[in-house]
Design an enzyme around this catalytic site. Structure first.
Site, mmCIF file in Angstrom:
data_model
loop_
_atom_site.group_PDB
_atom_site.id
_atom_site.type_symbol
_atom_site.label_atom_id
_atom_site.label_comp_id
_atom_site.label_asym_id
_atom_site.label_seq_id
_atom_site.Cartn_x
_atom_site.Cartn_y
_atom_site.Cartn_z
ATOM 1 N N GLY A 42 0.818 -1.204 0.000
ATOM 2 C CA GLY A 42 0.000 0.000 0.000
ATOM 3 C C GLY A 42 0.853 1.257 0.000
ATOM 4 N N CYS A 43 2.171 1.069 -0.042
ATOM 5 C CA CYS A 43 3.105 2.192 -0.120
ATOM 6 C C CYS A 43 3.704 2.201 -1.521
ATOM 7 C CB CYS A 43 4.249 2.033 0.885
ATOM 8 S SG CYS A 43 3.733 2.057 2.590
ATOM 9 N N GLU A 44 3.824 3.399 -2.120
ATOM 10 C CA GLU A 44 4.502 3.491 -3.411
ATOM 11 C C GLU A 44 5.981 3.174 -3.251
ATOM 12 O OE1 GLU A 44 3.965 7.046 -5.701
ATOM 13 O OE2 GLU A 44 1.797 6.785 -5.725
ATOM 14 N N SER A 45 6.593 3.710 -2.193
ATOM 15 C CA SER A 45 7.992 3.405 -1.897
ATOM 16 C C SER A 45 8.033 2.061 -1.176
ATOM 17 C CB SER A 45 8.591 4.468 -0.983
ATOM 18 O OG SER A 45 8.527 5.725 -1.592
ATOM 19 N N GLY B 69 0.289 5.648 2.258
ATOM 20 C CA GLY B 69 1.395 4.800 2.694
ATOM 21 C C GLY B 69 1.554 4.806 4.203
#
Length: 134
Positions: A48-51, A119
């Site tokens: 659920g985090c782009e990073s 995120g």
């Protein structure tokens, strides 16, 4: 607001910053404080985090201590101020914590893009899952 020492330190440091540039620089400095994660396992990855973000946690005497890492400097800083607020909380305190309010109090919420906010929420949800299971 009854805050852990690290959270009080974060609050004082961030509220003393006159603008976003200073806060961003301070965030990156806080990110350098994160305890390193020697192993980054897929099971510890926060989805659920782009990073890329990894999170591990353990309870000691009913109080939770988390460690986290990211491949992005700004995210590492956000994780560091998040951990400053949550480490030492019980599962019930963690469940009741309003993390949006914490970032607002630090003066960081307006600069959190929707993907970063999502995120951070994913990180908090994983913390809550760990604490409920633990």
């Amino acid at each position: 607001m009854n805050l852990p020492d690290n959270a009080r330190e974060a609050l004082e440091a961030f509220t003393a910053c006159p603008g976003w540039e200073q806060r961003a620089r301070l965030l990156m400095q806080w990110g350098e404080r994160l305890e390193p994660l020697s192993e980054r396992n897929e099971t510890d990855r926060v989805h659920g985090c782009e990073s890329q973000v990894w999170l591990v946690g353990a309870a000691h005497d009913g109080r939770w201590h988390f460690r986290a890492a990211s491949d992005a400097r700004l995210i590492s800083g956000l994780l560091a101020v998040l951990l400053a607020r949550v480490n030492g909380l019980s599962a019930a305190e963690l469940a009741a914590l309003d993390i949006t309010d914490w970032f607002t109090t630090l003066g960081l919420s307006r600069q959190l893009s929707p993907s970063r906010a999502n995120g951070m929420n994913a990180v908090v949800q994983q913390m809550r899952r760990l604490s409920e299971a633990g």
